[in-house]
Design a protein around this motif. Structure first.
Motif, PDB file in Angstrom:
ATOM      1  N   THR A   1     -36.285  18.698   4.963  1.00  0.00           N
ATOM      2  CA  THR A   1     -37.127  19.480   4.051  1.00  0.00           C
ATOM      3  C   THR A   1     -36.486  19.596   2.671  1.00  0.00           C
ATOM      4  N   THR A   2     -35.190  19.837   2.656  1.00  0.00           N
ATOM      5  CA  THR A   2     -34.480  19.931   1.377  1.00  0.00           C
ATOM      6  C   THR A   2     -34.556  18.617   0.610  1.00  0.00           C
ATOM      7  N   VAL A   3     -34.403  17.508   1.326  1.00  0.00           N
ATOM      8  CA  VAL A   3     -34.474  16.194   0.677  1.00  0.00           C
ATOM      9  C   VAL A   3     -35.864  15.963   0.083  1.00  0.00           C
ATOM     10  N   SER A   4     -36.902  16.317   0.862  1.00  0.00           N
ATOM     11  CA  SER A   4     -38.266  16.104   0.378  1.00  0.00           C
ATOM     12  C   SER A   4     -38.553  16.930  -0.869  1.00  0.00           C
ATOM     13  N   ARG A   5     -38.007  18.131  -0.930  1.00  0.00           N
ATOM     14  CA  ARG A   5     -38.217  18.980  -2.103  1.00  0.00           C
ATOM     15  C   ARG A   5     -37.413  18.489  -3.307  1.00  0.00           C
ATOM     16  N   TYR A   6     -36.298  17.862  -3.059  1.00  0.00           N
ATOM     17  CA  TYR A   6     -35.428  17.403  -4.143  1.00  0.00           C
ATOM     18  C   TYR A   6     -35.962  16.130  -4.805  1.00  0.00           C
ATOM     19  N   ILE A   7     -36.874  15.418  -4.148  1.00  0.00           N
ATOM     20  CA  ILE A   7     -37.391  14.166  -4.699  1.00  0.00           C
ATOM     21  C   ILE A   7     -38.055  14.408  -6.054  1.00  0.00           C
TER      22      ILE A   7
END
Length: 547
Positions: free
Chosen positions: A166-172
């Motif tokens: 989830t953190t990775v998806s938000r950081y994109i």
């Protein structure tokens, strides 16, 4: 610390991470150190020392003393006395210090990493090539660097280091915004550049996409490529006018615009030709020309209301496609020594790779396609300019398509069709002639002598045009200036007969003409005359931008 066996392997291989250092002997030091040297691996002192006489490794710890070392000296073969032992001079290979700081990785560590990578692709169902990807290597390097800051005595749980999905998806989105701002700042400073445009339709969703990339030469003469975006086409119609409007709107987001000095590379479909027919310099994609004509030769019965007449090659091609499809569906790939590849309409040289598996069956056909495949790969290079390769490689394909007396009927049909299509459809533009002449290894036009005079005339006209438009500034770089040449002096090219093993581009290079009279060069402008008279040539892997 390494084991004795691992250290011995380093010594046998003369590994650069290994250092064998004589200890500094003082009045307080034991006499034993006149006969032994310390072992360092990656600048880490090991728990072994080396005898200077017999080169055997002995374990040594400061806490255990030097009794065992004295015992070894007493019984060491060829040792007569301590004085003789102290005069032993090691050779340079024993005590050399490497010029490059290469760190040694023990075999057991490599095996553990290999096992973990194998488990990774299995457990997460990832392709094998993921391990070699830039993103994966960057991730592994970042985690490895983070380990330097963690305590070595404490076991680290990797879950404490890795972010959640989830953190990775938000950081994109955040990362995209940062990179987009950086790219905009770069684009706003550009004066000259080339835009590459391509469009396609997703057959499953029916959505039309448009991809745009930017290519330019940096101040240090390096080719840089940026993907500006892959955009869903959202205008009502797909007319040339709307397509042009769509592309210009996306370019404006980066502060870019099209004008008569900007080049645009696109495929050669009628819509793209009409889209970029004005207010820019459109160049047809050479790889697209080749792919389309190969596609027609193997898949079309009729083109431009004329029969293709390649029945034999098409029948063989259809049979191979059916065999490959059957192998894929029946899950028999693992029983074959080579991986079969399905045919893709997007990039036709995939047909060559598909046929290559059946090389022994279709030997003549694959030999011809091998040349086409090499040419497509050369023209698809995104690290260096390719515009100067178009004319010589096009001529190389025409030479390959000449019918030989011993050619099979089907091969003759295919050669005649491809030769005709290349000459009529793949039309060269002025920039192709000029860029070929300006490459030192093609300037004599030995691959296509009939085109040389046209190239000379075009270059002379361009020189006059640039001199007249910028009379206040020197518009032409002095080709004899040391700052414009390669960092190393180009070596004279040796004459070589073209072979199948030789690089396809090198086969097109000019061969040196030792009997050539410099006075026989046609009179022309001074700058062009000096350039033609130069004996310097570029080697295959030299960068033409640095010449």
């Amino acid at each position: 610390m390494l084991t004795k066996k691992e250290i011995e392997e380093l010594i046998d291989n003369q590994h650069s991470s290994l250092k064998i250092v004589k200890p500094k002997v003082t009045e307080k030091s034991s006499d034993v150190w006149n006969f032994f040297s310390h072992i360092y691996v990656n600048d880490v002192k090991q728990e072994y020392v080396m005898c200077n006489k017999c080169r055997n490794l002995l374990i040594y710890k400061h806490s255990s003393g030097t009794h065992s070392l004295f015992k070894h000296i007493r019984f060491c073969q060829n040792t007569t006395n301590t004085a003789e032992g102290s005069e032993v001079q090691a050779n340079i290979k024993q005590f050399y210090e490497p010029s490059k700081n290469k760190y040694y990785v023990p075999n057991r560590v490599k095996q553990e990493i290999t096992a973990s990578c194998t488990e990774f692709v299995i457990l997460d169902s990832r392709p094998f090539k993921t391990i070699g990807g830039k993103g994966f290597k960057n991730l592994a390097q970042t985690i490895f660097n983070a380990g330097r800051y963690l305590p070595v005595t404490q076991e680290v749980n990797i879950e404490n280091l890795l972010p959640s999905p989830t953190t990775v998806s938000r950081y994109i989105d955040q990362l995209y915004d940062e990179k987009h701002k950086q790219l905009v700042s770069i684009c706003q400073k550009l004066v000259s550049y080339t835009i590459v445009v391509d469009s396609w339709k997703d057959s499953f969703t029916g959505i039309q996409y448009c991809g745009i990339s930017l290519h330019h030469i940096s101040n240090d003469w390096k080719l840089q490529c940026f993907v500006l975006g892959c955009y869903p086409y959202d205008l009502e119609s797909h007319s040339a006018t709307n397509t042009r409007k769509f592309v210009e709107s996306k370019l404006s987001d980066f502060g870019l615009e099209l004008n008569d000095s900007i080049y645009v590379v696109s495929d050669n479909e009628n819509k793209m030709v009409a889209t970029f027919k004005s207010n820019c310099q459109r160049i047809g994609c050479a790889a697209h020309y080749i792919n389309k004509q190969l596609d027609h030769g193997f898949n079309k019965e009729e083109i431009d209301k004329l029969p293709v007449a390649c029945d034999v090659a098409q029948n063989e091609f259809d049979c191979v496609k059916k065999i490959v499809a059957h192998i894929k569906k029946s899950q028999k790939q693992t029983k074959l020594p080579k991986r079969v590849q399905s045919y893709s309409e997007t990039r036709f040289n995939g047909a060559y790779h598909m046929l290559h598996v059946f090389l022994e069956i279709f030997d003549e056909l694959t030999v011809v396609l091998d040349v086409f495949d090499e040419v497509i790969e050369q023209l698809s290079d995104d690290k260096r300019p390719t515009i100067y390769k178009v004319l010589p490689l096009r001529q190389r394909l025409l030479n390959e398509c000449k019918v030989q007396d011993n050619d099979h009927t089907g091969l003759q049909q295919l050669k005649q069709f491809l030769s005709s299509r290349i000459q009529t459809i793949w039309v060269l533009q002025n920039v192709h002639f000029m860029s070929t002449l300006l490459h030192p290894s093609f300037k004599q036009f030995q691959i296509a002598p009939n085109e040389k005079q046209k190239a000379i005339d075009l270059v002379k006209a361009e020189i006059v045009k640039r001199q007249s438009s910028a009379a206040s500034e020197p518009s032409v770089v002095d080709i004899n200036s040391s700052s414009t040449k390669l960092s190393t002096k180009p070596k004279p090219q040796q004459p070589k007969a073209p072979t199948t093993a030789q690089n396809i581009l090198a086969q097109c290079f000019d061969l040196p003409d030792e009997d050539k009279d410099a006075s026989a060069v046609p009179p022309c402008d001074q700058e062009h005359n000096e350039y033609i008279a130069l004996n310097d040539v570029l080697q295959l892997h030299d960068d033409v931008l640095l010449f």
